[in-house]
Design an enzyme around this catalytic site. Structure first.
Site, PDB file in Angstrom:
ATOM      1  N   ASP A  30       0.846  -1.191   0.000  1.00 24.25           N
ATOM      2  CA  ASP A  30       0.000   0.000   0.000  1.00 24.25           C
ATOM      3  C   ASP A  30       0.883   1.244   0.000  1.00 24.25           C
ATOM      4  OD1 ASP A  30      -3.229   0.473   1.004  1.00 24.25           O
ATOM      5  OD2 ASP A  30      -1.828   2.173   1.082  1.00 24.25           O
ATOM      6  N   ILE A  31       0.488   2.226  -0.788  1.00 28.38           N
ATOM      7  CA  ILE A  31       1.284   3.444  -0.929  1.00 28.38           C
ATOM      8  C   ILE A  31       1.225   4.301   0.336  1.00 28.38           C
ATOM      9  CG2 ILE A  31      -0.486   5.016  -1.870  1.00 28.38           C
ATOM     10  CD1 ILE A  31       1.552   5.657  -4.119  1.00 28.38           C
ATOM     11  N   ASN A  87     -12.863  -3.395   2.529  1.00 30.47           N
ATOM     12  CA  ASN A  87     -13.834  -2.319   2.692  1.00 30.47           C
ATOM     13  C   ASN A  87     -14.827  -2.354   1.537  1.00 30.47           C
ATOM     14  OD1 ASN A  87     -12.405  -1.380   4.970  1.00 30.47           O
ATOM     15  ND2 ASN A  87     -11.009  -0.202   3.661  1.00 30.47           N
ATOM     16  N   GLY A  93     -15.648   2.594   3.763  1.00 33.02           N
ATOM     17  CA  GLY A  93     -14.376   3.289   3.592  1.00 33.02           C
ATOM     18  C   GLY A  93     -13.653   2.933   2.308  1.00 33.02           C
ATOM     19  N   GLN A  94     -14.374   2.346   1.338  1.00 34.47           N
ATOM     20  CA  GLN A  94     -13.720   1.964   0.078  1.00 34.47           C
ATOM     21  C   GLN A  94     -13.459   3.196  -0.778  1.00 34.47           C
ATOM     22  OE1 GLN A  94     -15.861  -1.012  -2.172  1.00 34.47           O
ATOM     23  NE2 GLN A  94     -14.198  -1.259  -3.667  1.00 34.47           N
ATOM     24  N   HIS A 100     -10.095  -5.280  -3.147  1.00 30.47           N
ATOM     25  CA  HIS A 100      -8.753  -5.542  -2.614  1.00 30.47           C
ATOM     26  C   HIS A 100      -8.857  -5.960  -1.160  1.00 30.47           C
ATOM     27  CE1 HIS A 100      -9.816  -1.293  -2.574  1.00 30.47           C
ATOM     28  NE2 HIS A 100      -9.216  -1.216  -1.387  1.00 30.47           N
ATOM     29  N   LEU A 101      -8.020  -6.903  -0.809  1.00 27.23           N
ATOM     30  CA  LEU A 101      -7.929  -7.393   0.561  1.00 27.23           C
ATOM     31  C   LEU A 101      -6.702  -6.742   1.192  1.00 27.23           C
ATOM     32  CD1 LEU A 101      -9.136  -9.528   2.548  1.00 27.23           C
ATOM     33  CD2 LEU A 101      -7.438 -11.134   1.635  1.00 27.23           C
ATOM     34  N   HIS A 102      -6.928  -5.917   2.227  1.00 25.16           N
ATOM     35  CA  HIS A 102      -5.800  -5.323   2.942  1.00 25.16           C
ATOM     36  C   HIS A 102      -5.228  -6.379   3.886  1.00 25.16           C
ATOM     37  CE1 HIS A 102      -6.821  -0.930   2.264  1.00 25.16           C
ATOM     38  NE2 HIS A 102      -7.998  -1.473   2.016  1.00 25.16           N
TER      39      HIS A 102
HETATM   40  P1  AMP Z   1      -9.731   1.312   0.258  1.00 26.65           P
HETATM   41  O1  AMP Z   1      -9.887   2.606   0.988  1.00 26.65           O
HETATM   42  O2  AMP Z   1     -10.119   0.095   1.050  1.00 26.65           O
HETATM   43  O3  AMP Z   1     -10.407   1.353  -1.102  1.00 26.65           O
HETATM   44  O4  AMP Z   1      -8.181   1.126   0.024  1.00 26.65           O
HETATM   45  C1  AMP Z   1      -7.490   1.690  -1.054  1.00 26.65           C
HETATM   46  C2  AMP Z   1      -6.034   1.637  -0.709  1.00 26.65           C
HETATM   47  O5  AMP Z   1      -5.280   1.813  -1.889  1.00 26.65           O
HETATM   48  C3  AMP Z   1      -5.580   2.707   0.274  1.00 26.65           C
HETATM   49  O6  AMP Z   1      -5.061   2.084   1.442  1.00 26.65           O
HETATM   50  C4  AMP Z   1      -4.524   3.485  -0.495  1.00 26.65           C
HETATM   51  O7  AMP Z   1      -3.462   3.924   0.307  1.00 26.65           O
HETATM   52  C5  AMP Z   1      -4.089   2.470  -1.536  1.00 26.65           C
HETATM   53  N1  AMP Z   1      -3.525   3.020  -2.758  1.00 26.65           N
HETATM   54  C6  AMP Z   1      -4.013   4.043  -3.497  1.00 26.65           C
HETATM   55  N2  AMP Z   1      -3.230   4.230  -4.578  1.00 26.65           N
HETATM   56  C7  AMP Z   1      -2.243   3.304  -4.530  1.00 26.65           C
HETATM   57  C8  AMP Z   1      -1.118   2.994  -5.361  1.00 26.65           C
HETATM   58  N3  AMP Z   1      -0.855   3.679  -6.492  1.00 26.65           N
HETATM   59  N4  AMP Z   1      -0.303   1.977  -4.982  1.00 26.65           N
HETATM   60  C9  AMP Z   1      -0.553   1.303  -3.840  1.00 26.65           C
HETATM   61  N5  AMP Z   1      -1.598   1.536  -3.017  1.00 26.65           N
HETATM   62  C10 AMP Z   1      -2.430   2.536  -3.355  1.00 26.65           C
END
Ligand code: AMP
Length: 114
Positions: A30-31, A87, A93-94, A100-102
């Site tokens: 995650d960024i 999410n 909170g999506q 995606h699975l965190h």
């Molecule tokens: P969500 O809020 O569950 O949709 O999670 C989206 C996630 O994507 C967040 O934790 C962001 O930090 C992550 N994210 C957004 N852009 C990127 C990227 N370019 N590379 C890696 N993670 C990212």
């Protein structure tokens, strides 16, 4: 569904720190990490939200979780523990509409989450 940021990462149109890949799943850091380890496991087949998954996709979803636990074991923190979160939509909170699975690890998690 339309293309997303994560579709671009799958196609290597934009860079990501990829840590795992197989035929069905891609995982990258995650960024904006919320824990010492924060990796996103995504199906290569795009679903906007968990609400868009049908019974036909159960195998892909099983593979998503198995990829996460296999990677956690390989990294050596599986026994200490970790958290997997998905999410869904606004209240969940999506922000990126490619499921995606965190996977979060490396610190004590708290409950309830914020
Ligand atoms: P969500 O809020 O569950 O949709 O999670 C989206 C996630 O994507 C967040 O934790 C962001 O930090 C992550 N994210 C957004 N852009 C990127 C990227 N370019 N590379 C890696 N993670 C990212």
């Amino acid at each position: 569904m339309g293309d997303t940021l994560f579709g671009k990462i799958i196609r290597r149109d934009i860079p990501a720190d990829i840590v795992y890949e197989d035929d069905d799943v891609l995982a990258f850091r995650d960024i904006n990490p919320q824990a010492p380890v924060h990796v996103l496991f995504i199906p290569k087949k795009a679903f906007a939200t968990l609400n868009d998954v049908s019974a036909d996709d159960a195998i892909v979803f099983g593979k998503l979780f198995l990829a996460a636990s296999t990677w956690a074991k390989a990294q050596g923190f599986a026994d200490n523990g970790y958290r997997c979160v998905m999410n869904c939509n606004k209240d969940g909170g999506q922000t990126v509409y490619h499921i995606h699975l965190h996977l979060l690890a490396g610190r004590q998690m708290h409950w309830p989450p914020g």
